[in-house]
Scaffold this active site. Sequence first.
Site, PDB file in Angstrom:
ATOM      1  N   ASP A  72       0.905  -1.197  -0.113  1.00  0.00           N
ATOM      2  CA  ASP A  72      -0.010   0.444   0.574  1.00  0.00           C
ATOM      3  C   ASP A  72       0.794   0.976  -0.117  1.00  0.00           C
ATOM      4  O   ASP A  72       1.620   1.658   1.311  1.00  0.00           O
ATOM      5  CB  ASP A  72      -0.996   0.070   1.603  1.00  0.00           C
ATOM      6  N   ARG A 114       0.002   4.457  -0.354  1.00  0.00           N
ATOM      7  CA  ARG A 114      -0.605   5.521  -0.349  1.00  0.00           C
ATOM      8  C   ARG A 114      -0.165   6.525   0.330  1.00  0.00           C
ATOM      9  O   ARG A 114       0.077   5.856   1.947  1.00  0.00           O
ATOM     10  CB  ARG A 114      -2.284   5.355  -0.254  1.00  0.00           C
TER      11      ARG A 114
END
Length: 218
Positions: free
Chosen positions: A129, A131
């Site tokens: 991930d 983000r």
Amino acid sequence: MSKSTVSRLASTRIPTAYGDFQLCYYSNTLDNKEHLAFVMGSVSDADNVLVRIHSECFTGDVLGSRRCDCGEQLDRSLQLIAGQGAGVLVYLRQEGRGIGLLQKMRAYNLQDQGYDTVDANLLLGHGADERDYSLAARILEELGVKSIRLMTNNPLKIQALENEGIRINARFPLEATVNADNEGYLLTKVRRMDHLLKIKPAATWVSVRTAHDCEPAD
Ligand SMILES: [Zn+2]
């Protein structure tokens, strides 16, 4: 490193099935992407504003793909905000957990060969991930939001926003409808990414303090 900043360049009225929202367009000092806020009602100087931080998912949001629950979460968030008469959906342009559409499509092909969503990203040389939520925090500050109730199943997102100075007073789970195409993806979110997802949900507000202690469903 100095903090990134955002500037609102335009905002305009967008009528939707759920009522009128203001779409706010931001420039920023971190990347060249078009990050947005979709705002209903009065949120400036307000506490406990209902907020969704949504990362772009072209396949789910626009095409209605059943590989993930993004489109459903987007729709449900707007519905819940409209139900309150006020709230903010921040739309971050970080497709495919930050790896972009091309790499996400390649990851889907690996998933069709049997890899889960985490391993597929790792095989392509990406983090599980990637983000970043700092710009979402700056956008909420620019809107004048004082504290929020966050619609999410993702404890990493809660932590990241708190680290950016956002006051989160409650969490509202966004439960997904399970189908044959997304079941493996949802289970991976729970097992490998600590998502607070229950297949049979009780859709109630959870205090963030207890949310951190929640056991992921299995
Ligand atoms: Zn998606």
